[in-house]
Design a protein around this motif. Structure first.
Motif, short mmCIF file in Angstrom:
data_model
loop_
_atom_site.label_atom_id
_atom_site.label_comp_id
_atom_site.label_asym_id
_atom_site.label_seq_id
_atom_site.Cartn_x
_atom_site.Cartn_y
_atom_site.Cartn_z
N LEU A 62 78.77 70.75 53.60
CA LEU A 62 78.25 69.40 53.35
C LEU A 62 77.37 69.43 52.09
CD1 LEU A 62 78.29 66.57 54.66
CD2 LEU A 62 76.19 67.19 55.84
N SER A 63 77.82 68.79 51.06
CA SER A 63 77.08 68.81 49.79
C SER A 63 76.24 67.55 49.63
CB SER A 63 78.06 68.91 48.61
OG SER A 63 78.82 67.73 48.50
N LEU A 64 75.32 67.62 48.68
CA LEU A 64 74.50 66.47 48.36
C LEU A 64 75.38 65.30 47.93
CD1 LEU A 64 71.87 64.97 47.61
CD2 LEU A 64 71.91 66.20 45.42
N GLU A 65 76.41 65.60 47.15
CA GLU A 65 77.31 64.55 46.67
C GLU A 65 78.04 63.88 47.84
OE1 GLU A 65 77.02 67.53 45.36
OE2 GLU A 65 76.07 66.94 43.45
N ASP A 66 78.44 64.67 48.84
CA ASP A 66 79.12 64.10 50.01
C ASP A 66 78.26 63.06 50.71
OD1 ASP A 66 81.35 65.74 49.64
OD2 ASP A 66 80.54 67.35 50.90
N VAL A 67 77.02 63.43 50.97
CA VAL A 67 76.13 62.54 51.71
C VAL A 67 75.73 61.35 50.84
CG1 VAL A 67 74.04 62.39 53.10
CG2 VAL A 67 75.30 64.54 52.98
N ALA A 68 75.52 61.58 49.56
CA ALA A 68 75.17 60.48 48.65
C ALA A 68 76.31 59.46 48.58
CB ALA A 68 74.86 61.03 47.26
N ASN A 69 77.54 59.96 48.54
CA ASN A 69 78.70 59.04 48.55
C ASN A 69 78.76 58.25 49.84
OD1 ASN A 69 79.61 59.78 46.00
ND2 ASN A 69 80.93 61.42 46.78
N TYR A 70 78.47 58.91 50.96
CA TYR A 70 78.47 58.21 52.25
C TYR A 70 77.42 57.10 52.24
CZ TYR A 70 77.71 57.29 57.21
OH TYR A 70 77.55 56.66 58.42
N ALA A 71 76.27 57.38 51.63
CA ALA A 71 75.18 56.40 51.57
C ALA A 71 75.39 55.38 50.46
CB ALA A 71 73.85 57.11 51.36
N ASN A 72 76.46 55.56 49.66
CA ASN A 72 76.75 54.67 48.54
C ASN A 72 75.61 54.64 47.53
OD1 ASN A 72 78.50 52.94 47.15
ND2 ASN A 72 77.59 51.10 48.06
N LEU A 73 75.08 55.85 47.24
CA LEU A 73 74.01 56.00 46.26
C LEU A 73 74.36 57.13 45.31
CD1 LEU A 73 70.95 55.88 48.70
CD2 LEU A 73 71.54 54.11 47.05
N THR A 74 73.77 57.12 44.12
CA THR A 74 73.91 58.28 43.25
C THR A 74 73.12 59.44 43.85
OG1 THR A 74 71.97 57.76 41.91
CG2 THR A 74 74.07 56.74 41.26
#
Length: 272
Positions: A178-190
């Protein structure tokens, strides 16, 4: 009773618990603390805990305690908001992780508890504030009962908030890469905006939160006597490097996995 309430639980009230009789181990979040007669613990509101009684020679001795519960966000909230109570309000807000009353202050705090217990009406309220003032003064010399707590921001709308959905997503996927990018994409944020949002609402970084969840799952396996190798457990809990796992485990727990397992066995099972 022959033992204290045996189930991990939490409640909206903060709690002061004086062990009058009994011994065992206090589990707070995922941290262990042995307790014995005349130990006094302060527990923060909504802090998961259980006082696990331990037997001697296979028999439980009598367990007795005096507990004081109070809801900092209940009827007392308006009082704590007054300027005269600023120091007590600060004490409650800064000690949500709880602490053990040092032995040197046992007489002082136990006497306050006795006076509170025997007081009536207005005197009971006054004795309660005197007790809190005493606790506030000694809390500066104590260590918290657990490493950290995740405190959600209360400004979120009532219901399933955005941060709750994000945290649930992490808890459901922490065993994967689980990467930072994965979770940020889920949250719809950079990624940058997500890091600021997560730290603001949870009080810790995303990496710290993820590592803590993974280490807690590893500890659950170790506590249950899982016979698999520690490295196998670590990989199944989302770690892709044993070197990194050992570093994170020591950072979160303060010891290596073997020391943690030995300490857990010695603390929980000695005398049972």
């Amino acid at each position: 009773m022959d033992s204290f309430y045996p189930h991990l639980h939490k409640h909206q009230e903060a709690q002061l618990m004086w062990i009058k009789k009994g011994q065992g181990v206090l589990v707070v979040e995922d941290t262990l603390h042995p307790f014995k007669e005349n130990d006094i613990f302060f527990l923060g509101a909504n802090q998961p805990h259980v006082f696990k009684s331990m037997s001697q020679d296979g028999l439980f001795n009598e367990s007795r305690s005096i507990s004081i519960f109070f809801d900092p966000n209940g009827k007392l909230k308006s009082l704590f908001s007054l300027g005269e109570f600023e120091s007590l309000n600060h004490f409650i807000n800064s000690n949500s992780r709880g602490f053990k009353v040092p032995d040197a202050y046992f007489n002082q705090i136990s006497e306050r508890v006795v006076q509170l217990k025997s007081a009536d009406e207005l005197d009971k309220l006054m004795q309660f504030f005197y007790l809190l003032r005493s606790l506030a003064m000694i809390s500066k010399e104590t260590d918290p009962l657990c490493i950290e707590r995740i405190e959600f921001n209360q400004d979120e709308p009532i219901g399933i908030s955005r941060i709750s959905l994000i945290c649930n997503y992490i808890k459901e996927n922490f065993k994967k890469e689980l990467s930072l990018e994965d979770v940020a994409n889920y949250a719809n944020l950079t990624p940058q905006a997500f890091c600021r949002y997560f730290k603001k609402h949870c009080g810790v970084t995303f990496v710290s939160y993820l590592n803590r969840i993974r280490i807690k799952e590893v500890c659950n396996h170790l506590n249950e006597g899982d016979l698999e190798s520690v490295s196998f457990i670590a990989y199944n809990c989302g770690f892709n490097s044993i070197t990194n796992f050992n570093r994170v485990f020591k950072q979160v727990r303060g010891c290596n996995p073997k020391e943690y397992t030995d300490n857990y066995k010695n603390t929980v099972f000695t005398g049972i």
